[in-house]
Write an enzyme that holds these catalytic residues in place. Structure first.
Site, PDB file in Angstrom:
ATOM      1  N   LYS A   1      -2.427  -5.316   7.540  1.00 52.28           N
ATOM      2  CA  LYS A   1      -3.157  -4.533   6.532  1.00 52.28           C
ATOM      3  C   LYS A   1      -2.828  -4.939   5.097  1.00 52.28           C
ATOM      4  O   LYS A   1      -3.642  -4.757   4.198  1.00 52.28           O
ATOM      5  CB  LYS A   1      -2.887  -3.032   6.716  1.00 52.28           C
ATOM      6  CG  LYS A   1      -3.576  -2.454   7.946  1.00 52.28           C
ATOM      7  CD  LYS A   1      -3.457  -0.950   7.975  1.00 52.28           C
ATOM      8  CE  LYS A   1      -4.098  -0.401   9.243  1.00 52.28           C
ATOM      9  NZ  LYS A   1      -4.101   1.068   9.275  1.00 52.28           N
TER      10      LYS A   1
ATOM     11  N   ASP B  50      -8.903   4.550   5.987  1.00 47.47           N
ATOM     12  CA  ASP B  50      -7.950   5.438   6.679  1.00 47.47           C
ATOM     13  C   ASP B  50      -7.900   6.829   6.054  1.00 47.47           C
ATOM     14  O   ASP B  50      -7.972   7.841   6.754  1.00 47.47           O
ATOM     15  CB  ASP B  50      -6.542   4.829   6.661  1.00 47.47           C
ATOM     16  CG  ASP B  50      -6.403   3.691   7.661  1.00 47.47           C
ATOM     17  OD1 ASP B  50      -7.106   3.705   8.686  1.00 47.47           O
ATOM     18  OD2 ASP B  50      -5.571   2.792   7.406  1.00 47.47           O
TER      19      ASP B  50
END
Ligand code: ATR
Length: 277
Positions: free
Chosen positions: A69, A105
């Site tokens: 990420k 997210d």
């Protein structure tokens, strides 16, 4: 006429356990979008090159999961503001002028809390436990809903303070150590990696009152250590992160396809799948 399907996938290492192909497959059927979605097991040393090759060959979008990420921030030519704040990217999308990096997210968490679970955040006291990448990814969207205060508590207090300092322009946010916690919160989000190891961070039970909602970003077949503990302390509700998983995927799907799938069916199917597994 045989037109090739638009190519999507998830890049991780390991990635075999990923539920993303199942989730995006259901989204595609539900919305009538014809896409291909694959797993890409990519070792860290090959990440940049493999992602560039994927897009150079016409790939339309990738989800990015552990441990990539942060590397995905560099591979993107442009970032959405929320990805820049998160300093992490979980979604890459082909754009005419390069690769766009986004982070869905936090939006996924907020969607699950507000839309699926009816949990209020505005003017409420919110506690985020942990000061790593998972916390960083959710702070912006949580602060966007204007809680009365957002406290970040961490085993290493300095990390919580440093993280809070980076978000002060978005709202009232403080970083503390566990020992400084005394009053109950309306919402507690566990964003530590402790759950994954079956451990429980040593925070005091006084953070939980009868109205407290507890949410663990982690999810599994059985209750996580944090969920078990929260229930024992008499919280109002304790929830695992299944909804966030599905909602962040729906946000990615929307970025790619311009259409937001309905998440209820997928969430129900996933829960059934995990319970019968
Ligand atoms: P991630 O990207 O998953 O957030 P990370 O950056 O390694 O991973 O951060 C992990 C977080 O979980 C940190 O807040 C860590 O606390 P420290 O900063 O003090 O290391 C927290 N954490 C992990 N295991 C923990 C445990 N057993 N008890 C308390 N906190 C824990």
């Amino acid at each position: 006429m045989g037109t090739a399907l638009d190519q999507y996938g998830v890049a991780g290492h390991p990635v075999g356990h990923s539920l993303s192909p199942f989730i995006h497959g259901m989204f595609a059927r539900e919305t009538g979008q014809r896409i291909s979605y694959r797993l890409y097991d990519v070792p860290p040393a090959e990440f940049h090159q493999r992602v560039r090759a994927f897009f150079a060959q016409g790939g339309r979008g990738l989800n990015v999961t552990l441990p990539h990420k942060i590397a995905a921030v560099e591979v993107a030519h442009e970032l959405t503001p929320r990805a820049a704040y998160a300093a992490a990217v979980n979604t890459l999308a082909a754009r005419p002028d390069g690769i766009l990096g986004d982070n869905t997210d936090g939006a996924g968490l907020v969607r699950d809390l507000c839309d699926n679970l009816g949990v209020a955040i505005t003017r409420r006291r919110v506690l985020v436990i942990g000061a790593g990448g998972a916390s960083r990814g959710i702070l912006g969207p949580l602060l966007g809903l204007a809680p009365e205060v957002l406290v970040i508590a961490n085993r290493t207090p300095q990390r919580a303070q440093a993280l809070a300092a980076q978000f002060t322009e978005l709202g009232v946010v403080r970083g503390v150590g566990f020992a400084e916690l005394d009053q109950p919160f309306d919402l507690i989000v566990n964003a530590t990696s402790a759950s994954l190891a079956g451990e429980l961070p040593p925070f005091p039970p006084t953070v939980i009152g009868p109205q407290t909602v507890c949410y663990d970003l982690a999810y599994g077949r059985s209750a996580t250590a944090f969920i078990e503990w929260a229930n024992l302390q008499g919280c109002m509700r304790a929830l695992q992160g299944w909804g966030m998983l599905v909602e962040q995927a729906a946000e990615s799907f929307r970025l790619w396809r311009g259409i937001r799938p309905d998440t209820a069916q997928v969430l129900a199917a996933l829960k059934e799948r995990s319970e019968s597994a």
